[in-house]
Motif scaffolding. Structure first.
Motif, PDB file in Angstrom:
ATOM      1  N   UNK A 108       0.689  -1.209   0.274  1.00 48.46           N
ATOM      2  CA  UNK A 108      -0.231  -0.039   0.002  1.00 48.46           C
ATOM      3  C   UNK A 108       0.711   1.112  -0.088  1.00 48.46           C
ATOM      4  N   UNK A 109       2.052   1.304   0.478  1.00 54.25           N
ATOM      5  CA  UNK A 109       2.966   2.356   0.815  1.00 54.25           C
ATOM      6  C   UNK A 109       3.392   2.649  -0.826  1.00 54.25           C
ATOM      7  N   UNK A 110       3.908   1.544  -1.185  1.00 57.60           N
ATOM      8  CA  UNK A 110       4.217   1.654  -2.663  1.00 57.60           C
ATOM      9  C   UNK A 110       3.362   2.132  -3.614  1.00 57.60           C
ATOM     10  N   UNK A 111       2.054   1.711  -3.446  1.00 55.48           N
ATOM     11  CA  UNK A 111       0.751   2.211  -4.301  1.00 55.48           C
ATOM     12  C   UNK A 111       0.478   3.632  -4.219  1.00 55.48           C
ATOM     13  N   UNK A 112       0.702   4.118  -2.817  1.00 54.28           N
ATOM     14  CA  UNK A 112       0.383   5.662  -2.747  1.00 54.28           C
ATOM     15  C   UNK A 112       1.564   6.263  -3.368  1.00 54.28           C
ATOM     16  N   UNK A 113       2.871   6.009  -3.217  1.00 50.77           N
ATOM     17  CA  UNK A 113       3.927   6.711  -4.008  1.00 50.77           C
ATOM     18  C   UNK A 113       3.706   6.682  -5.450  1.00 50.77           C
ATOM     19  N   UNK A 114       3.029   5.785  -5.909  1.00 57.12           N
ATOM     20  CA  UNK A 114       3.017   5.657  -7.627  1.00 57.12           C
ATOM     21  C   UNK A 114       2.149   6.472  -7.900  1.00 57.12           C
ATOM     22  N   UNK A 115       0.831   6.538  -7.082  1.00 60.19           N
ATOM     23  CA  UNK A 115      -0.709   7.182  -7.524  1.00 60.19           C
ATOM     24  C   UNK A 115       0.090   8.710  -7.381  1.00 60.19           C
ATOM     25  N   UNK A 116       0.637   8.868  -6.262  1.00 59.62           N
ATOM     26  CA  UNK A 116       1.100  10.769  -6.067  1.00 59.62           C
ATOM     27  C   UNK A 116       2.076  10.847  -7.373  1.00 59.62           C
ATOM     28  N   UNK A 117       2.700   9.878  -7.797  1.00 63.12           N
ATOM     29  CA  UNK A 117       3.653  10.451  -8.809  1.00 63.12           C
ATOM     30  C   UNK A 117       2.790  10.371 -10.206  1.00 63.12           C
ATOM     31  N   UNK A 121       2.933  14.390 -10.805  1.00 64.39           N
ATOM     32  CA  UNK A 121       4.313  14.438 -11.397  1.00 64.39           C
ATOM     33  C   UNK A 121       4.073  13.926 -12.862  1.00 64.39           C
ATOM     34  N   UNK A 122       3.023  13.235 -13.070  1.00 62.99           N
ATOM     35  CA  UNK A 122       2.556  12.913 -14.537  1.00 62.99           C
ATOM     36  C   UNK A 122       3.664  11.842 -15.045  1.00 62.99           C
ATOM     37  N   UNK A 123       4.029  10.791 -14.034  1.00 61.33           N
ATOM     38  CA  UNK A 123       4.855   9.758 -14.552  1.00 61.33           C
ATOM     39  C   UNK A 123       4.147   8.803 -15.393  1.00 61.33           C
ATOM     40  N   UNK A 180      -9.761  10.228  -6.290  1.00 64.36           N
ATOM     41  CA  UNK A 180     -11.146  10.755  -6.587  1.00 64.36           C
ATOM     42  C   UNK A 180     -11.466  12.125  -7.279  1.00 64.36           C
ATOM     43  N   UNK A 181     -10.577  13.135  -6.989  1.00 70.90           N
ATOM     44  CA  UNK A 181     -10.753  14.377  -7.881  1.00 70.90           C
ATOM     45  C   UNK A 181     -10.261  14.412  -9.155  1.00 70.90           C
ATOM     46  N   UNK A 182      -9.710  13.285  -9.324  1.00 72.38           N
ATOM     47  CA  UNK A 182      -8.875  13.060 -10.719  1.00 72.38           C
ATOM     48  C   UNK A 182      -9.082  11.967 -11.612  1.00 72.38           C
ATOM     49  N   UNK A 183      -9.989  12.190 -12.371  1.00 71.31           N
ATOM     50  CA  UNK A 183     -10.527  10.961 -12.998  1.00 71.31           C
ATOM     51  C   UNK A 183      -9.596  10.395 -13.994  1.00 71.31           C
ATOM     52  N   UNK A 184      -8.696  11.014 -14.624  1.00 78.14           N
ATOM     53  CA  UNK A 184      -7.513  10.750 -15.525  1.00 78.14           C
ATOM     54  C   UNK A 184      -6.609   9.927 -14.624  1.00 78.14           C
ATOM     55  N   UNK A 185      -6.293  10.036 -13.549  1.00 73.22           N
ATOM     56  CA  UNK A 185      -5.319   9.447 -12.676  1.00 73.22           C
ATOM     57  C   UNK A 185      -6.050   8.069 -12.294  1.00 73.22           C
ATOM     58  N   UNK A 186      -7.265   8.157 -11.815  1.00 74.69           N
ATOM     59  CA  UNK A 186      -7.965   7.078 -11.732  1.00 74.69           C
ATOM     60  C   UNK A 186      -8.145   5.937 -12.775  1.00 74.69           C
ATOM     61  N   UNK A 187      -8.390   6.508 -13.884  1.00 77.06           N
ATOM     62  CA  UNK A 187      -8.319   5.439 -14.976  1.00 77.06           C
ATOM     63  C   UNK A 187      -6.941   4.819 -15.142  1.00 77.06           C
ATOM     64  N   UNK A 188      -5.944   5.525 -15.147  1.00 72.83           N
ATOM     65  CA  UNK A 188      -4.360   4.975 -15.317  1.00 72.83           C
ATOM     66  C   UNK A 188      -4.072   4.057 -14.176  1.00 72.83           C
TER      67      UNK A 188
END
Length: 344
Positions: A108-117, A121-123, A180-188
């Motif tokens: 879950x910690x790894x997941x949080x950093x990836x979703x923040x990226x 940061x559009x990684x 939740x506020x970022x639909x494009x992030x949710x899809x990816x």
């Protein structure tokens, strides 16, 4: 050989049933590889399978399907091996029989950093995913161990699991809050989050190889020291083992393996838990043999889960993270009931 002491001779002996377990596992791994190449939304016959593997001049659709599955199979084997060894190291370092990256909150910690990226940061590349996931896994491991070490008795198995569960719940909430506020992030992110080896390619494999090699080398070299730690810190110190150093290095190896696999395949749970418990049951507690055998067993379990996901979800596929969770959760309950949370 005659000049060796009795204890040294015992150390050189293979564990009971080692060869009886190793040979069937190797054969089973071969069967799993063939199944991974042959089964999917389109089942490939033996002749087409051989054409795809050994006859590059054959360009039929079935032969090309086999060639495409080769990458997925190699990636699956690597991820399974990494997660299997990571689980073995985590169980030994924490002396917790149900330690696993998914249970201790590391995934879950790894997941949080990836979703923040992804969000800030559009990684989008494997190289960027892998470093963020490893950073998240390391920081989460430190946090969980720190919380679990508070109070009397230090880092007991029960406290570590509770700390991991609480941390995982908090971090999961943060992941949702970012998405939740970022639909494009949710899809990816949602396709990555469920855990799948279908996105593996040669670039992913090339990115994964250095982390896999370093993590496996760390595991092999720390195995004897972890065996001594299982006897207790005082005994280990009496044998000349630097307990703090061994724990730190072994934990780093576990996080490297788990973080790299999670970055590229998503948070796939229960592989380390299942692989290590199966091997410990069959050949005993010696980490020098549990580590390579857990790699082999983890590769088998993940490959079988991937094949099952393709067959059950046909004509599409059921992601491997769902299959491992469906199988692993009941087994975790049984292990917890029998282990009664005692240390290894």
């Amino acid at each position: 050989m005659n000049n060796l002491s009795v204890s040294e001779k015992k150390q050189l002996q293979l564990p009971r049933n080692f060869l009886r377990v190793l040979i069937p596992l190797i054969l089973l791994l071969g069967v799993c590889i063939l199944a991974s190449l042959a089964f999917g939304s389109r089942i490939v016959g033996w002749a087409d399978l051989m054409d795809g593997l050994f006859h590059p001049e054959v360009l039929t659709h079935e032969a090309n399907v086999v060639r495409q599955r080769i990458v997925r199979t190699i990636f699956c084997l690597m991820c399974g091996a990494a997660l299997g060894v990571s689980g073995a190291l985590m169980q030994s370092v924490t002396r917790n029989p149900i330690a696993d990256p998914s249970i201790l909150g590391v995934n879950t910690g790894a997941s949080l950093f990836v979703v923040c990226g992804i969000a800030f940061f559009n990684i989008s590349s494997a190289n960027e995913y892998i470093w963020l996931a490893i950073a998240g896994a390391i920081l989460t491991s430190i946090f969980v161990f720190g919380i679990g070490s508070m109070g009397s008795g230090g880092a007991t198995p029960l406290k570590l699991v509770l700390a991991g569960a609480a941390t995982s719940a908090i971090l999961s909430s943060l992941v949702v809050a970012v998405m939740i506020p970022r639909s494009n992030v949710m899809d990816q992110f949602r396709f990555w989050q469920v855990g799948s080896v279908g996105s593996g390619n040669w670039d992913s494999i090339a990115t994964f190889v250095p982390f896999l090699i370093i993590g496996l080398l760390i595991a092999v070299f720390t195995g004897p020291g972890l065996n001594a730690l299982a006897l207790g810190d005082e005994v280990a110190k009496g044998l000349g083992v630097r307990t703090g150093t061994i724990r730190l290095v072994a934990a780093l190896g576990a996080v490297l393996l788990c973080g790299a696999a999670t970055a590229l395949a998503g948070p796939i749970g229960f592989i380390g838990l299942l692989a290590t418990h199966v091997i410990r049951l069959l050949i005993g507690p010696d980490l020098r043999y549990i580590i390579p055998m857990s790699a082999l067993t983890g590769a088998i379990i993940l490959t079988v889960s991937d094949v099952l996901g393709r067959l059950l979800g046909s004509p599409g596929e059921l992601e491997v993270g769902i299959v491992t969770a469906f199988v692993g959760a009941p087994i975790l309950i049984l292990i917890t009931m029998k282990a009664k949370m005692r240390a290894l």
